[in-house]
Design an enzyme around this catalytic site. Structure first.
Site, PDB file in Angstrom:
ATOM      1  N   LYS A  21       0.595  -1.198   0.044  1.00  0.00           N
ATOM      2  CA  LYS A  21      -0.057  -0.068   0.113  1.00  0.00           C
ATOM      3  C   LYS A  21       0.853   1.064   0.068  1.00  0.00           C
ATOM      4  CE  LYS A  21      -1.782   1.201   3.935  1.00  0.00           C
ATOM      5  NZ  LYS A  21      -1.607   2.636   4.226  1.00  0.00           N
ATOM      6  N   ARG A  26       2.541   6.126  -3.041  1.00  0.00           N
ATOM      7  CA  ARG A  26       3.814   7.094  -3.712  1.00  0.00           C
ATOM      8  C   ARG A  26       4.027   7.075  -5.267  1.00  0.00           C
ATOM      9  NH1 ARG A  26       4.144   5.877   1.532  1.00  0.00           N
ATOM     10  NH2 ARG A  26       5.239   7.424   3.009  1.00  0.00           N
ATOM     11  N   GLY A  91      -5.289   8.626   5.868  1.00  0.00           N
ATOM     12  CA  GLY A  91      -4.376   9.791   6.443  1.00  0.00           C
ATOM     13  C   GLY A  91      -3.146  10.091   5.555  1.00  0.00           C
ATOM     14  N   GLN A 166       4.616  11.594   7.918  1.00  0.00           N
ATOM     15  CA  GLN A 166       3.748  11.858   6.447  1.00  0.00           C
ATOM     16  C   GLN A 166       3.811  13.359   6.224  1.00  0.00           C
ATOM     17  OE1 GLN A 166      -0.102  10.232   7.646  1.00  0.00           O
ATOM     18  NE2 GLN A 166       0.745   8.061   7.116  1.00  0.00           N
ATOM     19  N   ASP A 309       3.746  -0.214  11.390  1.00  0.00           N
ATOM     20  CA  ASP A 309       2.409  -0.737  11.090  1.00  0.00           C
ATOM     21  C   ASP A 309       2.429  -2.399  11.442  1.00  0.00           C
ATOM     22  OD1 ASP A 309       1.002   1.444  10.307  1.00  0.00           O
ATOM     23  OD2 ASP A 309       1.594   1.294   7.984  1.00  0.00           O
ATOM     24  N   ASN A 332       3.749   7.382  18.513  1.00  0.00           N
ATOM     25  CA  ASN A 332       2.696   7.640  17.404  1.00  0.00           C
ATOM     26  C   ASN A 332       1.722   6.672  17.020  1.00  0.00           C
ATOM     27  OD1 ASN A 332       4.673   5.642  16.614  1.00  0.00           O
ATOM     28  ND2 ASN A 332       4.725   5.977  14.453  1.00  0.00           N
ATOM     29  N   ARG A 340      -4.019   3.572  18.881  1.00  0.00           N
ATOM     30  CA  ARG A 340      -3.688   1.934  18.692  1.00  0.00           C
ATOM     31  C   ARG A 340      -3.053   1.305  19.808  1.00  0.00           C
ATOM     32  NH1 ARG A 340      -1.669   1.686  12.445  1.00  0.00           N
ATOM     33  NH2 ARG A 340      -3.706   1.511  11.570  1.00  0.00           N
TER      34      ARG A 340
END
EC number: 2.5.1.19
Length: 430
Positions: A21, A26, A91, A166, A309, A332, A340
């Site tokens: 993903k 990108r 996001g 990001q 992730d 984060n 999370r």
């Protein structure tokens, strides 16, 4: 829709890893920013990547797609004048395109997920865009957000990296297109440096030259650059595969996952090293991972910022490990589709896991004997939480019902199909 995950003693079979993903979004963006036609082979299909497809088409890119590839004719530094963009619940897509929208007169990013993306903060990027002369209208840093740009100016820019990398990636996509040269300084800390490495890798492939300091905290970006139209091949996705590999680790298993490159720059590749450290029997060669799980795992400590992730899947495996595991530098995780740490651990406790949270740590006191299950749990509209809770359900003593599990489509639409193909007992219910 919900799913009911019934304890499954054995998983067996082979699957192809989904395409990445992160790389797909990108590549879609740099293809749109090129003045020419680019081809992306094996792009990911998920709600996030579909959001990027939709938005770059709205901004003026021409897109043709078949089962193998997507062909994009870009708009370069001249996006179409659109009034609204809908990024769904993505996001990264929002943040990257907030920067690109600075090239347009006025764009409003709407808020379709007030309980998820609508709660996430974007102040650090808003501040940085202001330094470029871009006016941003927002609601305490949250959606809906209106970008009034048209003529952003390069120069010296500071951006905080303490919440998300990001914001920095967004600036790295935009600044090469500006008339002036730019210097970017990252303030405070920089989360998920590995993901910034992926951004720099894709930019280099697209013909963009950026000078980055070794610690990734300072950048020199020449202006007046052009993105080149190229051919790209998307590699297999480690973040999604982490949940599959964790599921194999906590059960008796013999599964094979193809298309996972050994030398990938995806930080979540660390799932391989973590499972090895937990003494899970596995091999990894020629892009193929084979796990022959026996359900026995050892506790470990891990710096979660290296593989953001994959942390939730690692934690799910640690629930059944012998000993106490600690995942640190993970603050984060609180700024994702949900918190999370707090939200995820609350659901794990409902299932019977023994877990603790700190501001930036997750502590797991393993239960090798298993957890009780037999509960309904809330995944908080978060694809990573859904996948991780599914791993726990496979080893629970009683079935677990996961609410709103269809949100797994954000990154891995066929996650449950893959698990069922491997023998997992999973049922969709209204």
């Amino acid at each position: 829709m919900d799913v009911i995950v019934t304890p499954t003693p054995r998983l067996q079979g082979e699957i192809q890893a989904l395409s990445s993903k992160n790389y797909t979004t990108r590549y879609l963006l740099v293809a749109a920013l090129a003045e020419g036609t680019s081809t992306i082979y094996y792009p990911a299909h998920s709600e996030d990547s579909d959001a990027m497809r939709r938005c770059i088409r709205d901004l003026g890119a021409t897109i043709e797609e078949d089962d193998e590839k997507i062909v994009i004719t870009g708009f370069g530094r001249n996006p179409s004048d659109v009034k609204e963009l809908d990024v769904g619940n993505a996001g990264a897509v929002l943040r990257f395109l907030m920067a690109i929208a600075a090239l347009s007169p006025e764009v409003t990013f709407i808020n379709r997920y007030p309980d998820s993306l609508g709660k996430r903060p974007h102040d650090d990027l808003i501040d940085a865009l202001g330094q470029l002369g871009v006016e941003v209208q927002h609601r305490e840093g949250k959606l809906p957000i209106t970008i009034r740009g048209g003529k952003p100016r390069g120069g010296k820019i500071t951006v905080s990296g303490s919440v998300s990398s990001q914001f920095l990636s967004a600036l790295l996509f935009l600044t090469p297109l500006l008339e002036e040269d730019s210097e970017i300084e990252v303030l405070h800390d920089l989360k998920s440096k590995v993901v910034v490495g992926q951004t720099l890798e894709v930019l280099e492939q697209a013909g963009i030259v950026i000078e980055a300091s070794e610690d990734l905290m300072h950048y020199r970006v020449a202006g007046r650059q052009r993105y080149e139209a190229k051919k790209y091949i998307v590699q297999g996705d480690y973040p999604g595969s982490a949940a599959i590999l964790a599921a194999a680790a906590v059960t008796n298993s013999d599964i094979i996952v193809h298309r996972l490159e050994e030398k990938s720059k995806q930080g979540e590749r660390a799932i391989i090293d973590v499972l090895r450290a937990m003494e899970v029997p596995l091999t990894h060669e020629n892009g193929i991972v084979r796990v022959q799980g026996n359900g026995k795992l050892k506790a470990l400590e891990f710096d979660g910022d290296k593989a953001t992730d994959a942390v939730l899947a690692m934690v799910a495996a640690a629930v059944f490990a012998e000993g106490t595991s600690r995942f640190y530098d993970v603050e984060n995780l609180r700024f994702k589709e949900c918190d999370r740490i707090t939200d995820y651990l609350n659901e794990l406790r409902k299932a019977g896991a023994n877990v603790e949270e700190r501001r930036d740590e997750i502590i797991v006191h393993g239960r090798p004997e298993g957890v009780e299950g037999g509960v309904e749990i809330n995944a908080h509209y978060d694809h990573r939480v859904i996948m991780a809770l599914t791993v726990v359900g496979l080893r629970a003593k009683e079935p677990i019902r996961i609410r709103d599990a269809h949100h797994v489509a954000k990154s891995y639409p066929i996650f449950f199909d893959h698990l069922r193909a491997l023998g997992a007992n999973i049922e969709w219910v209204e």
